[in-house]
Design an enzyme around this catalytic site. Sequence first.
Site, short mmCIF file in Angstrom:
data_model
loop_
_atom_site.label_atom_id
_atom_site.label_comp_id
_atom_site.label_asym_id
_atom_site.label_seq_id
_atom_site.Cartn_x
_atom_site.Cartn_y
_atom_site.Cartn_z
N GLU A 1 0.28 4.59 8.12
CA GLU A 1 -0.09 5.78 7.33
C GLU A 1 0.07 7.06 8.16
O GLU A 1 0.50 8.09 7.64
CB GLU A 1 -1.55 5.68 6.88
CG GLU A 1 -1.81 4.68 5.77
CD GLU A 1 -2.15 3.28 6.28
OE1 GLU A 1 -1.84 2.96 7.45
OE2 GLU A 1 -2.71 2.50 5.49
N TRP B 1 -8.04 -10.91 9.70
CA TRP B 1 -8.06 -9.49 10.09
C TRP B 1 -9.44 -8.89 10.02
O TRP B 1 -9.79 -8.02 10.81
CB TRP B 1 -7.05 -8.68 9.27
CG TRP B 1 -7.39 -8.43 7.83
CD1 TRP B 1 -7.27 -9.29 6.80
CD2 TRP B 1 -7.91 -7.20 7.27
NE1 TRP B 1 -7.66 -8.70 5.62
CE2 TRP B 1 -8.06 -7.41 5.88
CE3 TRP B 1 -8.24 -5.96 7.81
CZ2 TRP B 1 -8.54 -6.41 5.02
CZ3 TRP B 1 -8.71 -4.97 6.95
CH2 TRP B 1 -8.86 -5.19 5.58
N ASP C 1 4.45 -2.05 -0.44
CA ASP C 1 3.06 -1.60 -0.58
C ASP C 1 3.00 -0.55 -1.69
O ASP C 1 3.99 -0.30 -2.36
CB ASP C 1 2.53 -1.05 0.76
CG ASP C 1 1.04 -1.35 0.93
OD1 ASP C 1 0.25 -0.95 0.05
OD2 ASP C 1 0.67 -1.97 1.93
N ASP D 1 -4.42 -9.23 0.51
CA ASP D 1 -5.60 -8.43 0.89
C ASP D 1 -5.91 -7.36 -0.16
O ASP D 1 -5.03 -6.95 -0.91
CB ASP D 1 -5.38 -7.75 2.25
CG ASP D 1 -4.20 -6.79 2.24
OD1 ASP D 1 -3.16 -7.16 1.66
OD2 ASP D 1 -4.31 -5.68 2.78
N GLU D 2 -7.14 -6.94 -0.15
CA GLU D 2 -7.58 -5.73 -0.86
C GLU D 2 -7.05 -5.65 -2.30
O GLU D 2 -6.40 -4.68 -2.67
CB GLU D 2 -7.15 -4.48 -0.07
CG GLU D 2 -7.75 -4.45 1.32
CD GLU D 2 -7.29 -3.27 2.16
OE1 GLU D 2 -8.09 -2.79 2.98
OE2 GLU D 2 -6.13 -2.82 2.02
N ARG E 1 4.64 2.50 4.49
CA ARG E 1 3.92 3.79 4.48
C ARG E 1 4.81 4.92 4.98
O ARG E 1 4.82 6.01 4.42
CB ARG E 1 2.65 3.68 5.32
CG ARG E 1 1.42 3.27 4.52
CD ARG E 1 1.64 1.98 3.71
NE ARG E 1 0.46 1.56 2.98
CZ ARG E 1 -0.45 0.70 3.45
NH1 ARG E 1 -0.28 0.13 4.64
NH2 ARG E 1 -1.49 0.38 2.73
N HIS F 1 -1.79 -3.97 -3.77
CA HIS F 1 -0.87 -3.13 -2.98
C HIS F 1 0.54 -3.20 -3.57
O HIS F 1 1.52 -3.35 -2.84
CB HIS F 1 -0.87 -3.58 -1.51
CG HIS F 1 -2.09 -3.15 -0.75
ND1 HIS F 1 -2.36 -1.82 -0.46
CD2 HIS F 1 -3.10 -3.86 -0.21
CE1 HIS F 1 -3.50 -1.74 0.22
NE2 HIS F 1 -3.98 -2.96 0.39
C1 ACM Z 1 -5.24 -5.09 6.06
O1 ACM Z 1 -5.41 -4.44 7.08
N1 ACM Z 1 -5.48 -4.59 4.87
C2 ACM Z 1 -4.74 -6.46 6.11
#
Ligand code: ACM
Length: 389
Positions: A358, A282, A78, A215-216, A49, A152
């Site tokens: 970030e 997490w 990312d 993730d995500e 980031r 990501h």
């Molecule tokens: C995360 O905080 N997206 C692993």
Amino acid sequence: GVQTLLQLLPPQVFSQDHTNKRISWTVPCVQIEDKPRFRWRGLHIDPARHFQKKEDVLRFIDTMVLHKFNVLHFHLTDDQGWRIEIKQYPKLTEVGAWRKEDGFGLDPKALSFFDEKGRYGGFYTQKDIQEIVAYAAARYITVVPEIEMPGHALAALAAFPELSCTVGPFEVACGGGIFKDVYCAGNDQVFEFLDNVLAEVIELFPSKYIHVGGDECPKDRWKNCPKCRQRIKDEGLKDEHELQSWFISRIERFLNSKGKTIIGWDEILEGGLAPNAAVMSWRGMSGGIAAAKAGHDVVMTPTSHCYLDYYQAKGNEPKAIGGFLPIETVYSLEPVPEELTEDQKKHILGVQGNLWSEYIPNLSHLEYMAYPRACALSEVAWTPAEKRD
Ligand code: ACM
Ligand code: ZN
């Protein structure tokens, strides 16, 4: 042992200026028997980031050492940046390491990494990585690299749009969010690419664990992609969640064949956990509990206690990502859930604090966010529960 000796010194030793003034000090004469409670005492940094130059990473390692942390989780890729040189794919850093602008609205005076074209970013050469890994190893710290997949991944897709479901074009993300464009799970080229990238990564990092993210990852593109739908059909999968599980298991087979173990964020439990994977819990502790019950190793890093990118105090704090995590809460973490059996409890490898960046543009801000909360986490990681008060 040396860190313990340093901790016995009186505080004024550390506040001396660097003149040649002679100082003397004493330490108590003691015998110490000590060992850490957990094997994994980690901090995570996020140069994807906001890039953190090599010298700053080394300096961050110095402060980790003082607190007896032993794992540096290095989040290298990312949506906003690809930070590691890969010799076979120079475009990853020529294109993927740079974005048009900061994109997070930070004070321009806090930002320093621009190229000659005015793009914002940066990356580590393989030589930089070797230096960081060796510096850490000399101080008993293992560097665990993270190469994010299947989501990501926008920085990589900006360089290689053909690895997505829609073939782009894409730009390296300026600003945060969860982006819908991810690696195509139906395209064999994606796995050829990731295997080649990981082959270079494992040469650089002696760590047993390689973090593969997980993730995500939105499933929107996969739902509408003929290749992804064909993959679901060919492999007899139920849905896109099982496709993600298949994706991670496919990568696991490659890394296991090279003697490495994968670790991923707790979403890798969805659709079925890869056979030998460790889980980084997490979204609370429940993912870690489920993984430990299934016989998998776990690192606890719940947002509730371990997200050091959250606000640490009320009042006039520099802008952070959100949340509220004061030092008392960090200190109160008990990483081993009561509901696990004695055998399952052995799967809790330890704890980790995460410093998503970030809103963290430089080292002084990183240290401001990390400490003193990481001191509290260090005790959670080291000290037996009954010795904490
Ligand atoms: C995360 O905080 N997206 C692993
Ligand atoms: Zn696809």
